[in-house]
Design an enzyme around this catalytic site. Structure first.
Site: not given
Ligand code: NAD
Length: 455
Positions: A209, A243
């Site tokens: 997602e 998102c």
């Molecule tokens: P985040 O930084 O919280 O990361 C999400 C998860 O990935 C966390 O559990 C984190 O521990 C893990 N993670 C981070 N870096 C990692 C790595 N190098 N290796 C392994 N795991 C790792 O969240 P984010 O990515 O900053 O979230 C924002 C993004 O998420 C935006 O692009 C947003 O559009 C998208 N988003 C999508 C939805 C959806 O339902 N489609 C919902 C919310 C957010």
């Protein structure tokens, strides 16, 4: 924590068939509801501590979203679990054919920080409905919510089936090495590639997602006051960190001034003259993201807002006009409270722009023109769409949620979520009646011509 031991324990428990039982599933779902209802104030406080999210916003988009989801799923679960009959062709007669949904095993759920409670529990509802175990990994960027999830889950849910692992990259990396039966990841595309590569080693299916630049096109037939109120709500809710928030507006030149005027009016109506003082306006998750969003404003034509207070993680609701298409604000997902407005000569040009970019998670059209509405629905590819609104498709439990292409793969919500975390097993059941000889050797011309007729 020994993650391998957790997974082994879950697999053994899963193989005991406890989680396949309808009553077990229903009970766990009811426990989720109880968890939310009995700890509402604590959860709202944790969300507020991480994102300064107003209670009403957090309750609507995170807590009641989950309790509503539980009610909907419990109402339908028995039906979803039933075998789904399909027609049996003559060649397989006599016989009965059906699809039997079955749980897959243990699911790793990795949540993101922007809706830190909902993005762990909404997948969990679908995972439980489908009869699975799960390890939950909330985002470390929302530490208060991660912490409360880790405290509450063992108090309410079956400990043999569900474990919370808190942590950041090292913990997630270690979890990703294990042979899960499914991985559900919410977050950005860069990490999604890490997740998918790790999953490939075990041929583990993934649901990703992700995000993207969700466009809004407004034409001059739209009711501007209503459109801008809906757009302002969707853009500045959770300080733009949604998102499916409208990322930018694309419209014709004559519309820019009236849209800016309406949006400004809406900002004042929603957050007052100084949104930094408003209890209804959230904050950016951390200073790093605040600086990232602030950098988008450099050398741009800011026509509303623009105030930034990095230390207090505040960015004013901001509108930018005439951003160059190759500037960072138009190249990257903004994921913050800044709304660029770009212009085109007409609808077809807007469409050209949208379809040459990555497929977005959502695409929003505001028009009374029903021909354009049909065209938008049939020719613009995106995870979801609203005509004359934003985000609200997410309030409809029977609509699947998920992206396409770079905005994600796999869907959940309602029955789609149940199916997403189930294996849809095909079954053909036959009695011991003698078969027509046509399918068995020795093959003859007669058998061959009969076979052609009955297929
Ligand atoms: P985040 O930084 O919280 O990361 C999400 C998860 O990935 C966390 O559990 C984190 O521990 C893990 N993670 C981070 N870096 C990692 C790595 N190098 N290796 C392994 N795991 C790792 O969240 P984010 O990515 O900053 O979230 C924002 C993004 O998420 C935006 O692009 C947003 O559009 C998208 N988003 C999508 C939805 C959806 O339902 N489609 C919902 C919310 C957010």
């Amino acid at each position: 924590m020994n993650y391998q031991a957790i997974l082994d324990g879950q697999k053994a428990y899963f193989n005991s068939n406890v989680t396949r039982d309808y009553q077990w599933r229903k009970q766990q779902l009811l426990q989720i509801k109880k968890l939310v209802v009995e700890n509402e104030q604590q959860i709202l406080a944790a969300i507020n501590a991480d994102l300064n999210k107003p209670a009403q916003e957090a309750w609507t988009t995170e807590l009641s979203y989950i309790t509503g989801d539980v009610d909907h799923v419990i109402g339908k679960l028995k039906k979803w679990m039933k075998p789904r009959k399909v027609r049996t062709p003559l060649v397989a007669q006599p016989g009965k054919s059906f699809v039997q949904p079955e749980p897959v095993g243990s699911v790793l759920i990795m949540g993101a920080w922007n809706y830190p409670f909902q993005l762990v529990f909404a997948p969990l509802v679908a995972v439980i409905a489908a009869g699975n175990c799960a390890v939950l990994k909330p985002s470390e960027l929302a530490p208060s919510v991660s912490n409360i999830i880790a405290q509450l889950v063992p108090q309410y849910l079956d400990k043999q089936a569900f474990t919370v692992v808190e942590g950041a990259i090292p913990e997630t990396t270690a979890l990703l090495e294990l042979p899960w039966d499914h991985i559900m990841y919410t977050g950005n595309g860069m990490v999604a590639r890490i997740v998918m590569s790790a999953a490939a080693k075990h041929l583990t299916p993934v649901t990703l997602e992700l995000g993207g630049k969700s466009p809004v096109y407004i034409d001059n037939s739209a009711n501007l006051a209503i459109s801008c109120q809906r757009i302002a709500w969707g853009k500045w809710m959770n300080a733009g960190q949604t998102c499916i928030a409208p990322d930018y507006i694309i419209t014709t030149k004559d519309m820019v001034e009236p849209i800016v005027a309406e949006l400004k009016q809406q900002i004042t109506a929603m957050f007052g003259q100084d949104p930094q003082q408003s209890d209804s306006y959230g904050r950016i998750v951390n200073e790093r993201h605040t600086s990232r969003i602030a950098a988008y404003l450099e050398q741009q034509n800011v026509v509303a807002g623009g105030n930034v207070d990095i230390e207090n993680k505040y960015i004013e609701p901001t509108i930018v006009v005439d951003a160059a298409l190759d500037s960072a604000i138009m190249k990257e997902e903004i994921f913050g409270p800044v709304m660029p407005i770009i212009t085109v000569d007409n609808y077809l040009q807007a469409k050209d722009h949208i379809i040459t970019e990555d497929k977005p998670l959502a695409a929003y059209l505001f028009t009374k023109n029903t021909v354009q509405q049909q065209d938008w629905i049939h020719t613009i590819s995106s995870g979801s769409q609203c005509i004359n609104d934003v985000i609200m498709f997410n309030a409809v439990p029977e609509l699947p949620f998920g992206g396409t292409g770079p905005s994600g793969m796999g869907q959940y919500s309602g029955k789609t979520g149940f199916d997403n975390f189930s294996h849809l097993k095909s079954v053909l059941k036959r009695p011991f009646l003698k078969d027509l000889p046509v399918r068995f050797a020795p093959y003859t011309d007669l058998k061959f011509s009969l076979l052609r007729k009955i297929r």
